[in-house]
Enzyme design. Structure first.
Site, mmCIF file in Angstrom:
data_model
loop_
_atom_site.group_PDB
_atom_site.id
_atom_site.type_symbol
_atom_site.label_atom_id
_atom_site.label_comp_id
_atom_site.label_asym_id
_atom_site.label_seq_id
_atom_site.Cartn_x
_atom_site.Cartn_y
_atom_site.Cartn_z
ATOM 1 N N ILE A 98 -0.406 -6.291 1.097
ATOM 2 C CA ILE A 98 0.372 -6.555 2.298
ATOM 3 C C ILE A 98 1.338 -5.414 2.531
ATOM 4 C CG2 ILE A 98 1.938 -8.138 3.499
ATOM 5 C CD1 ILE A 98 0.294 -9.470 0.430
ATOM 6 N N CYS A 99 1.369 -4.921 3.768
ATOM 7 C CA CYS A 99 2.302 -3.863 4.145
ATOM 8 C C CYS A 99 2.100 -2.659 3.211
ATOM 9 C CB CYS A 99 3.722 -4.417 4.110
ATOM 10 S SG CYS A 99 4.963 -3.430 4.954
ATOM 11 N N THR A 100 3.167 -2.098 2.667
ATOM 12 C CA THR A 100 3.022 -0.920 1.808
ATOM 13 C C THR A 100 2.531 -1.258 0.408
ATOM 14 O OG1 THR A 100 5.389 -1.034 1.275
ATOM 15 C CG2 THR A 100 4.724 0.437 3.072
#
Length: 224
Positions: A98-100
């Site tokens: 998720i995300c970075t």
């Protein structure tokens, strides 16, 4: 289906708690939160979470979930986190970034030859790890699930449950948590936000982007 969530200092809490709310409601799923020690882990905004396992005690998992946040920049150059992520990821049936958090999967050598997504401000950095950056908010490539910013983790969590348990189960969970988002403003991506808003954010985030790129370059040089 056993799920291990990685908990490192400086993670973004919704990257973890959003998918957790979805996955923890899936029938037959068990969840552990894995950190270096059993001490509480502080997220980027100050909330603290209590791990259930350590890097040494964590059992193998079927699904490895890696949240993102500012702390990713430290995790991707931390040999312990990289080695653990690689070991768990190679043994897991499914990977979920998720995300970075996708950057940590990349630093662990798990994205080579894969399409992957991340927060839009960090997406281009995935190429350092041999991945093909995707502009999709929800990117699925085989057993790899990667999502954009914080709220996309909820959406992708529902896609993961649908893939593993069927659409009906995912729909029931979506109803249970009354997930029917209607943002008060248009935007949320560079393509849909007003140009002036995008420009202000780019200026505000430039210093962090440069720090993150330096960390990614270091991690890529050490990639297994």
């Amino acid at each position: 289906m056993h799920v291990n969530f990685l908990l490192f200092e400086g993670l973004t809490q919704l990257d973890m708690t959003g998918p957790y709310e979805v996955l923890a409601n899936a029938p037959g799923f068990t969840v552990d939160f894995v950190a270096k020690t059993r001490d509480p882990v502080r997220c980027d905004r100050g909330l603290q979470f209590v791990p259930t396992q350590t890097l040494a005690s964590a059992p193998p998992c079927d699904l490895l979930v890696v949240p993102g946040g500012p702390g990713t920049d430290d995790a991707i150059v931390d040999p312990e986190w990289v080695a653990f992520t690689r070991r768990q990821g190679l043994g897991a049936q499914y990977l979920f970034g998720i995300c970075t958090g996708s950057l940590l999967l990349g630093a662990a050598g798990l994205l080579r030859g894969k399409r992957a997504s991340s927060h839009w401000r960090a997406r281009e950095l995935l190429s350092y790890f041999g991945a093909t950056p995707s502009e999709e908010r929800l990117c699925v490539d085989g057993n790899l699930y990667t999502a954009g910013g914080v709220t996309s983790g909820i959406d992708m969590g529902l896609k993961v449950v649908a893939a593993l348990c069927g659409d009906d189960v995912a729909k029931l969970i979506q109803l249970q948590i009354e997930y029917d988002p209607k943002p008060p403003f248009p935007g949320g991506t560079p393509k849909t936000s007003e140009p002036a808003v995008v420009e202000r954010y780019l200026e505000r985030s430039q210093a962090r982007f440069e720090r993150r790129r330096a960390a990614v370059e270091q991690a890529a040089a050490a990639m297994p």
